[in-house]
Design a protein around this motif. Sequence first.
Motif, PDB file in Angstrom:
ATOM      1  N   SER A   1     -64.721 -81.590  -0.668  1.00 50.28           N
ATOM      2  CA  SER A   1     -65.818 -81.410  -1.611  1.00 50.28           C
ATOM      3  C   SER A   1     -65.748 -80.061  -2.299  1.00 50.28           C
ATOM      4  CB  SER A   1     -67.153 -81.552  -0.864  1.00 50.28           C
ATOM      5  OG  SER A   1     -67.199 -82.770  -0.159  1.00 50.28           O
ATOM      6  N   SER A   2     -66.549 -79.934  -3.341  1.00 48.40           N
ATOM      7  CA  SER A   2     -66.669 -78.670  -4.052  1.00 48.40           C
ATOM      8  C   SER A   2     -67.795 -77.856  -3.435  1.00 48.40           C
ATOM      9  CB  SER A   2     -66.980 -78.910  -5.530  1.00 48.40           C
ATOM     10  OG  SER A   2     -67.440 -77.712  -6.145  1.00 48.40           O
ATOM     11  N   PRO A   3     -67.577 -76.568  -3.142  1.00 55.18           N
ATOM     12  CA  PRO A   3     -68.656 -75.744  -2.592  1.00 55.18           C
ATOM     13  C   PRO A   3     -69.812 -75.577  -3.567  1.00 55.18           C
ATOM     14  CG  PRO A   3     -66.758 -74.391  -3.175  1.00 55.18           C
ATOM     15  CD  PRO A   3     -66.326 -75.822  -3.293  1.00 55.18           C
ATOM     16  N   LEU A   4     -69.551 -75.814  -4.853  1.00 54.54           N
ATOM     17  CA  LEU A   4     -70.623 -75.703  -5.838  1.00 54.54           C
ATOM     18  C   LEU A   4     -71.567 -76.895  -5.792  1.00 54.54           C
ATOM     19  CD1 LEU A   4     -68.041 -74.045  -7.024  1.00 54.54           C
ATOM     20  CD2 LEU A   4     -69.397 -74.003  -9.111  1.00 54.54           C
ATOM     21  N   GLN A   5     -71.163 -77.976  -5.087  1.00 63.06           N
ATOM     22  CA  GLN A   5     -72.008 -79.166  -4.996  1.00 63.06           C
ATOM     23  C   GLN A   5     -72.295 -79.596  -3.559  1.00 63.06           C
ATOM     24  OE1 GLN A   5     -70.960 -82.332  -8.013  1.00 63.06           O
ATOM     25  NE2 GLN A   5     -69.109 -81.086  -8.194  1.00 63.06           N
ATOM     26  N   ALA A   6     -71.521 -79.102  -2.601  1.00 66.81           N
ATOM     27  CA  ALA A   6     -71.687 -79.497  -1.202  1.00 66.81           C
ATOM     28  C   ALA A   6     -72.943 -78.861  -0.622  1.00 66.81           C
ATOM     29  CB  ALA A   6     -70.470 -79.083  -0.392  1.00 66.81           C
ATOM     30  N   PRO A   7     -73.600 -79.523   0.338  1.00 68.07           N
ATOM     31  CA  PRO A   7     -74.835 -78.980   0.903  1.00 68.07           C
ATOM     32  C   PRO A   7     -74.580 -77.756   1.773  1.00 68.07           C
ATOM     33  CG  PRO A   7     -74.191 -80.973   2.074  1.00 68.07           C
ATOM     34  CD  PRO A   7     -73.279 -80.854   0.900  1.00 68.07           C
ATOM     35  N   ALA A   8     -75.587 -76.896   1.869  1.00 71.82           N
ATOM     36  CA  ALA A   8     -75.471 -75.661   2.638  1.00 71.82           C
ATOM     37  C   ALA A   8     -75.223 -75.922   4.115  1.00 71.82           C
ATOM     38  CB  ALA A   8     -76.744 -74.825   2.471  1.00 71.82           C
TER      39      ALA A   8
ATOM     40  N   LEU B   1     -58.665 -88.117  -0.058  1.00 73.86           N
ATOM     41  CA  LEU B   1     -58.290 -88.040   1.353  1.00 73.86           C
ATOM     42  C   LEU B   1     -59.482 -88.008   2.291  1.00 73.86           C
ATOM     43  CD1 LEU B   1     -55.415 -85.404   1.022  1.00 73.86           C
ATOM     44  CD2 LEU B   1     -55.208 -87.889   1.258  1.00 73.86           C
ATOM     45  N   TYR B   2     -60.711 -88.022   1.724  1.00 72.03           N
ATOM     46  CA  TYR B   2     -61.898 -87.837   2.564  1.00 72.03           C
ATOM     47  C   TYR B   2     -63.012 -88.826   2.236  1.00 72.03           C
ATOM     48  CZ  TYR B   2     -59.508 -83.279   2.704  1.00 72.03           C
ATOM     49  OH  TYR B   2     -58.559 -82.279   2.799  1.00 72.03           O
ATOM     50  N   GLY B   3     -62.670 -89.980   1.654  1.00 70.53           N
ATOM     51  CA  GLY B   3     -63.716 -90.901   1.225  1.00 70.53           C
ATOM     52  C   GLY B   3     -64.458 -90.337   0.036  1.00 70.53           C
ATOM     53  N   HIS B   4     -65.783 -90.521   0.006  1.00 69.56           N
ATOM     54  CA  HIS B   4     -66.598 -89.921  -1.043  1.00 69.56           C
ATOM     55  C   HIS B   4     -66.786 -88.439  -0.777  1.00 69.56           C
ATOM     56  CE1 HIS B   4     -68.785 -93.614  -2.964  1.00 69.56           C
ATOM     57  NE2 HIS B   4     -67.517 -93.537  -3.259  1.00 69.56           N
ATOM     58  N   ALA B   5     -66.883 -87.658  -1.825  1.00 65.62           N
ATOM     59  CA  ALA B   5     -67.172 -86.235  -1.677  1.00 65.62           C
ATOM     60  C   ALA B   5     -68.562 -86.052  -1.067  1.00 65.62           C
ATOM     61  CB  ALA B   5     -67.100 -85.547  -3.037  1.00 65.62           C
ATOM     62  N   THR B   6     -68.700 -85.007  -0.262  1.00 68.30           N
ATOM     63  CA  THR B   6     -69.988 -84.688   0.356  1.00 68.30           C
ATOM     64  C   THR B   6     -70.742 -83.765  -0.582  1.00 68.30           C
ATOM     65  OG1 THR B   6     -68.939 -84.881   2.531  1.00 68.30           O
ATOM     66  CG2 THR B   6     -71.087 -83.810   2.468  1.00 68.30           C
ATOM     67  N   HIS B   7     -71.386 -84.363  -1.568  1.00 67.09           N
ATOM     68  CA  HIS B   7     -72.102 -83.599  -2.585  1.00 67.09           C
ATOM     69  C   HIS B   7     -73.592 -83.921  -2.533  1.00 67.09           C
ATOM     70  CE1 HIS B   7     -68.233 -83.036  -5.209  1.00 67.09           C
ATOM     71  NE2 HIS B   7     -68.309 -82.186  -4.211  1.00 67.09           N
ATOM     72  N   GLY B   8     -74.411 -82.874  -2.442  1.00 64.58           N
ATOM     73  CA  GLY B   8     -75.860 -83.059  -2.401  1.00 64.58           C
ATOM     74  C   GLY B   8     -76.370 -83.257  -0.976  1.00 64.58           C
ATOM     75  N   TRP B   9     -77.617 -82.863  -0.748  1.00 61.44           N
ATOM     76  CA  TRP B   9     -78.189 -82.923   0.602  1.00 61.44           C
ATOM     77  C   TRP B   9     -78.397 -84.358   1.070  1.00 61.44           C
ATOM     78  CZ3 TRP B   9     -83.010 -84.946   1.940  1.00 61.44           C
ATOM     79  CH2 TRP B   9     -83.837 -85.295   0.871  1.00 61.44           C
ATOM     80  N   MET B  10     -78.412 -85.315   0.131  1.00 58.23           N
ATOM     81  CA  MET B  10     -78.581 -86.728   0.495  1.00 58.23           C
ATOM     82  C   MET B  10     -77.282 -87.370   0.971  1.00 58.23           C
ATOM     83  SD  MET B  10     -81.648 -88.144   0.072  1.00 58.23           S
ATOM     84  CE  MET B  10     -81.361 -89.821  -0.475  1.00 58.23           C
TER      85      MET B  10
ATOM     86  N   LYS C   1     -67.388 -89.096  -7.826  1.00 57.15           N
ATOM     87  CA  LYS C   1     -67.778 -89.283  -6.424  1.00 57.15           C
ATOM     88  C   LYS C   1     -66.591 -89.207  -5.455  1.00 57.15           C
ATOM     89  CE  LYS C   1     -71.917 -92.061  -7.331  1.00 57.15           C
ATOM     90  NZ  LYS C   1     -72.806 -90.955  -6.910  1.00 57.15           N
ATOM     91  N   ARG C   2     -65.395 -89.185  -5.987  1.00 60.75           N
ATOM     92  CA  ARG C   2     -64.224 -89.127  -5.118  1.00 60.75           C
ATOM     93  C   ARG C   2     -64.050 -87.734  -4.520  1.00 60.75           C
ATOM     94  NH1 ARG C   2     -59.538 -92.333  -8.596  1.00 60.75           N
ATOM     95  NH2 ARG C   2     -60.593 -94.373  -8.656  1.00 60.75           N
ATOM     96  N   SER C   3     -63.587 -87.696  -3.295  1.00 62.82           N
ATOM     97  CA  SER C   3     -63.294 -86.420  -2.662  1.00 62.82           C
ATOM     98  C   SER C   3     -61.963 -85.878  -3.172  1.00 62.82           C
ATOM     99  CB  SER C   3     -63.243 -86.593  -1.145  1.00 62.82           C
ATOM    100  OG  SER C   3     -62.174 -87.465  -0.786  1.00 62.82           O
TER     101      SER C   3
ATOM    102  N   ALA D   1     -56.334 -80.991  -5.253  1.00 64.45           N
ATOM    103  CA  ALA D   1     -56.021 -81.703  -6.492  1.00 64.45           C
ATOM    104  C   ALA D   1     -57.031 -82.826  -6.710  1.00 64.45           C
ATOM    105  CB  ALA D   1     -54.612 -82.286  -6.428  1.00 64.45           C
ATOM    106  N   PRO D   2     -57.205 -83.277  -7.948  1.00 61.77           N
ATOM    107  CA  PRO D   2     -58.126 -84.385  -8.209  1.00 61.77           C
ATOM    108  C   PRO D   2     -57.548 -85.721  -7.757  1.00 61.77           C
ATOM    109  CG  PRO D   2     -57.010 -83.745 -10.231  1.00 61.77           C
ATOM    110  CD  PRO D   2     -56.605 -82.750  -9.180  1.00 61.77           C
ATOM    111  N   ALA D   3     -58.429 -86.605  -7.326  1.00 61.33           N
ATOM    112  CA  ALA D   3     -58.007 -87.927  -6.823  1.00 61.33           C
ATOM    113  C   ALA D   3     -57.895 -88.912  -7.980  1.00 61.33           C
ATOM    114  CB  ALA D   3     -59.002 -88.422  -5.779  1.00 61.33           C
ATOM    115  N   ILE D   4     -56.844 -88.755  -8.773  1.00 61.36           N
ATOM    116  CA  ILE D   4     -56.636 -89.638  -9.928  1.00 61.36           C
ATOM    117  C   ILE D   4     -55.296 -90.366  -9.810  1.00 61.36           C
ATOM    118  CG2 ILE D   4     -58.094 -88.274 -11.477  1.00 61.36           C
ATOM    119  CD1 ILE D   4     -55.507 -87.051 -12.634  1.00 61.36           C
ATOM    120  N   GLY D   5     -54.838 -90.553  -8.567  1.00 61.86           N
ATOM    121  CA  GLY D   5     -53.534 -91.158  -8.352  1.00 61.86           C
ATOM    122  C   GLY D   5     -53.425 -92.598  -8.786  1.00 61.86           C
TER     123      GLY D   5
END
Length: 526
Positions: free
Chosen positions: A200-207, A445-454, A312-314, A387-391
């Motif tokens: 995930s991106s630290p700019l969007q991942a929960p604290a 490589l990690y399913g969906h990105a872990t973005h947002g507290w939800m 939404k991709r990791s 890298a972005p998941a655009i394979g």
Amino acid sequence: MADHHVIVVGGGIGGLASALELSAAGLRVTLLERGPTIGGKLHQRDIRGFGIDSGPTVFTMRWVFDGLMACAGTRLEDELKIRPLNILARHAWGPSERLDLYADLHQSALAVSRFAGSAEASRFINFCEQARAAYQALEAAAIRAERPTFLSMHQDLGVHGLKTLWRLGLFKTLWQSLDKHFKDPRLHQLFSRYATYCGSSPLQAPATLMLIADVEMQGVWTIEGGMTALAQSIGRLMNRHGATIRTQTDVRSISMRDGRICGVVLADGEALSADAVIFNGDVAALRQGDVTLSEPGAARRAFGKAKDDLTKRSLSALTLSIHAPTTGFPLTYHNLFFPRHYAAEFDAIFNRQCLPIPPTVYVCAQDRHDDDPFAGEAERLLLLINAPAIGDRRDFKPPEIQACTDAAYALMQDCGLTIRNDPRSTIVTTPATFHQRFPCTGGALYGHATHGWMSVFSRLGASSPIPGLYLAGGSVHPGPGVPMAALSGRLAAATLMGHLGLTRRSGRVVISGGTSTRSATTAHSA
């Protein structure tokens, strides 16, 4: 229990963990893996006879594997030669800017004080205390337990736990939260990297992902022979308990009868019957029909419409598996080389879907341990660039890869590291390669990105909406990473046995056991 037959689709760590628990409990288990070997993302690349771990390189949360081995009647140290790291990682920003973090908190605090001053060392200790509080609050409520809900989290956390998360900044991103912890931008950058552990991106991942700092402080272990030795060890234990492992066996569809799972059909047309199936693959493969369900519309009803949402991709990765001599920089097992502008990397990956230039570079020097002397000439290295998941959309062109790797080598050289490799000693893996190995992911490589507290509520749990179908792997709860994926497999096994009436269930399934001498799996009210 041998009357019950369970098929596990996929030989990644989640599938292996579930298959071992079930076979150790006396069920008849068949594990089907489409690749030539078990292990999934635990894999090696061979360069001139040298095996180089080219996926996960260490494991944490040892209690997960202690419990798994206890379930199989053995101990982790009896099956594998493991060794803890004292130096968790060596970090560099330039020729004279280096910081080591240690398994010992006070040793790390002294290092931070020398690197950034005593005030920043005090902030570091406060950060570690909050990371520990986050882990303690969420371990039982989310990590060990089956898929959490708003209600279960509220009940499990209690007033004290809710207050702890509120103080952490429940609705803040990791990036925002670190603003209050560190004044030195290099430390802010270093600790924001924990978001990438979940792709995930630290700019969007929960604290709350700061809890990973505490996970590392609890211990990081290497395995003699590499991480693939863990998969091989579990495979041997499965065989000991009567399980069947079939590699190079592709599952075409999962069979249903009267709305319930009843087996699988292989690519060559062979049909296998089962009382239940555990699917250890990315859930996207079910949504998108790479593995179909025999009843029309069942996948869409159960998992929703297949969506192609790149946001939404990791993370995926550009990796270089290398066997070559190095000079200059004093490598340890884990090394990170940081550029100055970290946020730009995630803008390139998640917004512009391109390779970052310059990238952060992770280097795993697999023949090193702490500061032990290295006597060899050439050494085994894994270089990883986010890298972005655009394979599934396109592969990166050679000039794009060259520009990114040139920038990576320039950054490492600026920090003092020279790698004298040539194309014959290097294997490059791109998101497109990962997509081929893990279909329907784009190389994520990690399913969906872990973005947002939800995001803690967004992953599916072990029990799917289809009777008899269970889910394991990094794309389901509790998430990605070797111990988490193994936990998902253990949760799937415990849930399945509860549904078959083989264990007592009085509430949510929770994985217990902190050491190899304690019970590995229980089903009880949380």
